[in-house]
Design a protein around this motif. Structure first.
Motif, mmCIF file in Angstrom:
data_model
loop_
_atom_site.group_PDB
_atom_site.id
_atom_site.type_symbol
_atom_site.label_atom_id
_atom_site.label_comp_id
_atom_site.label_asym_id
_atom_site.label_seq_id
_atom_site.Cartn_x
_atom_site.Cartn_y
_atom_site.Cartn_z
ATOM 1 N N ASP A 98 0.821 -1.147 -0.022
ATOM 2 C CA ASP A 98 -0.105 -0.075 0.136
ATOM 3 C C ASP A 98 0.648 1.138 -0.091
ATOM 4 O O ASP A 98 0.502 2.371 -0.335
ATOM 5 C CB ASP A 98 -1.040 0.002 1.141
ATOM 6 C CG ASP A 98 -0.155 -0.302 2.594
ATOM 7 O OD1 ASP A 98 0.789 -0.972 2.424
ATOM 8 O OD2 ASP A 98 -0.689 0.337 3.496
ATOM 9 N N ALA A 140 1.246 2.020 -3.681
ATOM 10 C CA ALA A 140 0.076 2.148 -4.278
ATOM 11 C C ALA A 140 -0.456 3.704 -4.042
ATOM 12 O O ALA A 140 -0.702 4.460 -4.915
ATOM 13 C CB ALA A 140 -1.025 1.334 -3.647
ATOM 14 N N GLN A 166 1.168 -4.473 -6.122
ATOM 15 C CA GLN A 166 1.163 -3.042 -5.917
ATOM 16 C C GLN A 166 2.591 -2.261 -6.226
ATOM 17 O O GLN A 166 2.305 -1.127 -6.563
ATOM 18 C CB GLN A 166 0.801 -3.035 -4.536
ATOM 19 C CG GLN A 166 -0.606 -3.355 -4.082
ATOM 20 C CD GLN A 166 -1.280 -3.258 -2.750
ATOM 21 O OE1 GLN A 166 -1.312 -2.097 -2.420
ATOM 22 N NE2 GLN A 166 -1.242 -4.594 -2.262
ATOM 23 N N LEU A 187 -3.880 -1.096 -7.656
ATOM 24 C CA LEU A 187 -4.027 -0.082 -7.165
ATOM 25 C C LEU A 187 -5.236 0.263 -6.041
ATOM 26 O O LEU A 187 -6.047 -0.336 -6.216
ATOM 27 C CB LEU A 187 -4.424 1.240 -8.275
ATOM 28 C CG LEU A 187 -3.270 1.575 -9.367
ATOM 29 C CD1 LEU A 187 -3.903 2.414 -10.298
ATOM 30 C CD2 LEU A 187 -1.955 1.825 -8.889
ATOM 31 N N LEU A 214 -9.250 -2.955 -3.825
ATOM 32 C CA LEU A 214 -8.049 -3.182 -4.770
ATOM 33 C C LEU A 214 -8.723 -2.920 -6.350
ATOM 34 O O LEU A 214 -9.885 -3.628 -6.497
ATOM 35 C CB LEU A 214 -7.355 -4.342 -4.706
ATOM 36 C CG LEU A 214 -6.296 -4.615 -3.336
ATOM 37 C CD1 LEU A 214 -5.879 -5.753 -3.232
ATOM 38 C CD2 LEU A 214 -5.415 -3.356 -3.652
#
Length: 590
Positions: free
Chosen positions: A331, A334, A464, A470, A477
């Motif tokens: 994350d 992302a 990611q 994303l 997601l």
């Protein structure tokens, strides 16, 4: 240079220069403008402090932060150098200006905001100026990671003194940034001296986040000495500091939202401490000239390789073994990709390149140090022997098929759900939610089992990192721009699976014997004396002597002032101020 060596020994207590210090000092004494790119801990400040004692006039040092200036001032004065700062928080500004006009200052530290003003330039016209030293010179470049616009306004000040040499110093500048610094500060290309970027005393460890607080707590339990934990947000610094502090280790937090007096006290207490942990945003650090930080922990992804190098470089400035830990998650990448998408077209290319370089660093199965050094244009050996991958090589796994399954599950659940739900569908966990959504009848339901199930979390992180997944605004997601190539199998996904880590025993930095002989009664007595002298003088203990100097005392047990003065790091002023006190303690244990 013989005169320079004499002053090096008499003032700083060293019998020889380190690395490229001699090359830089020789150019400065010859009146030649120079850019020195030297790793943190290589002794950059000595490159202007020593010439300031030999050149006629005052050396003007431009430094970015008041706290850093005051740290450097304390160290300079402890060595007998006549120095002062001219900042907005100094109450003795009139006295400092009088000392400057009278020619009584070897060094004057100022911020770029002051140095770039015409009234400061007019003040300097009334003085004899020996040298302009620009510290943290990467701040002058828009390509640098800490760009400060006021640094680009320094040229008029220096151009008003065409015969005064310029010395720019930085630890973090890639080839592009170095070229920009030379241009902006008017330093000729032949004045570039690059010492290299390797910090061999720092051991690099990088792992995926998994129970982050527990991971950090294990490190703190295992590592003695002061440490910095970098958290991504202000709220995270407070939350982590509160939790980690429950273990009994003194822990404080630092971020720009704290009341100024709290922020100042926490920073002051950390600088003076010998074992405190401070949890901070990256605003903390550049202003800290603390040499005995034993560990730096990143609780999230740094902004760039340059930022990571600089932030980890705050560990081990004294040359003793230190560790740098980074914990990351998919994350992180992302969110970073979303930030890149929001910047202008002219910046997005560079930001994507920085993110790609970070991805290569955290996912490599090879040597971390080699990737760092290659980023700065060096050609290091393939292995360093002092990073996690070199010490305990990870296993590589082909997860291309698992990646296809994962992306298919995200697509077939309409790109609405988070990683946990997607994994439950792939592993066939029938729940009220999956039955209500009709997802237990999907072709991807239950297609992953056994050992392959253990790959799902690493696959999600890796996708990611690569932009194939994303985050949605609701925490789910969705497929990213790179997803199609992975779904079709056109791009393989090779996973690096880090080995399991055994719980560290409290043995010192990196699991090795601590560089401080804790338990040696003489060493502990010397530390106690140093602590008391520092408290009386109102300075951090390291300003009195570094740990390495105390170790030499404990090992060699000098019996006279002359023998004590022969130890590295003990100059004439410190020998005169503290010599008898330390000899008295040594005599008790001899």
């Amino acid at each position: 240079m013989q005169a320079a060596l004499d002053i090096l020994k008499r003032t700083f207590g060293f019998s020889a220069f380190r690395g490229v210090q001699a090359d830089v000092v020789e150019r400065v004494l010859a009146g030649q403008s120079t850019l020195g790119v030297m790793p943190t801990g290589a002794g950059k400040s000595l490159c202007y402090q020593l010439p300031s004692l030999m050149l006629e006039g005052t050396c003007i040092v431009v430094s970015p932060l008041i706290a850093l200036m005051h740290d450097q001032l304390r160290s300079a004065e402890a060595n007998g150098i006549s120095a002062a700062t001219l900042t907005s928080v100094d109450e003795n500004r009139a006295e400092t200006i009088q000392r400057l006009l009278a020619g009584d200052l070897d060094l004057l530290y100022v911020a770029p905001e002051r140095a770039s003003q015409p009234h400061f330039r007019d003040l300097l016209q009334q003085c004899r100026i020996a040298l302009f030293a620009i510290d943290e010179a990467h701040c002058v470049s828009e390509w640098g990671h800490d760009f400060r616009p006021d640094y680009r306004l320094l040229a008029p000040m220096m151009e008003a003194f065409p015969d005064v040499p310029r010395l720019a110093l930085t630890a973090t500048a890639d080839e592009h940034t170095r070229a920009d610094i030379l241009t902006q500060l008017g330093i000729p290309g032949e004045g570039l001296i690059v010492a290299g970027f390797d910090r061999p005393n720092i051991r690099y460890h990088i792992r995926p986040r998994d129970s982050l607080t527990r991971q950090i707590q294990q490190i703190i339990d295992a590592e003695p000495g002061p440490g910095i934990v970098y958290a991504p947000t202000r709220a995270a610094t407070e939350r982590l500091a509160e939790t980690l502090g429950k273990s009994g280790r003194e822990t404080r937090c630092y971020h720009a939202g704290l009341p100024p007096e709290v922020r100042a006290k926490n920073q002051h207490d950390f600088v003076a401490s010998e074992d405190m942990v401070i949890v901070a945003t990256v605003a903390f650090g550049m202003g800290i000239d603390k040499p005995d930080v034993r560990f730096v922990i990143h609780a999230g992804l740094p902004k760039s390789i340059e930022a990571y190098y600089q932030e980890t470089g705050r560990a081990g400035r004294d040359g003793d073994p230190s560790v740098a830990h980074l914990f990351w998650g998919g994350d992180d990448f992302a969110r970073a990709r979303m930030r890149v998408a929001e910047v202008g077209q002219d910046r997005s290319t560079g930001e994507r390149a920085r993110l790609g370089a970070l991805g290569a660093l955290v996912e490599t199965a090879g040597c971390r140090r080699a990737i760092l050094l290659r980023h700065f244009g060096e050609t290091p050996p393939e292995t360093c022997g002092n990073c996690d991958n070199c010490l305990n090589p990870p296993k590589a796994v082909d997860a291309t098929v698992t990646a296809q399954k994962y992306l298919s599950a995200v697509a077939r659940t309409r790109q609405m759900y988070g990683a946990g739900y997607v994994e439950s569908i792939l592993t066939g966990q029938s729940t009220d939610r999956s039955r209500q959504n009709g997802h237990d009848s999907l072709s991807v339901f239950g297609i992953v089992d056994g050992e392959e199930a253990a790959l799902l979390k690493p696959v999600s992180r890796a996708l990611q990192v690569r932009g194939a997944l994303l985050p949605t605004e609701h925490g789910g997601l969705m497929l990213g721009p790179e997803a199609k190539a992975y779904l079709k199998g056109e791009v393989p996904l090779d996973l690096v699976m880090p080995p399991r880590t055994a719980r560290s025993r409290k043995r010192g930095v990196g699991g090795d014997a601590t560089p401080n002989p804790v338990g040696d009664p003489l060493f502990e007595a010397l530390r106690t004396l140093r602590r008391d002298l520092a408290k009386d003088a109102g300075v951090p203990p390291y300003v009195i002597f570094h740990d390495s100097t105390l170790r030499d005392m404990a090992e060699k047990k000098p019996g006279s002032l002359w023998q004590l003065g022969e130890l590295p790091g003990i100059g004439a002023k410190k020998l005169d101020a503290y010599g008898e006190d330390f000899l008295g303690v040594i005599e008790q244990y001899s």
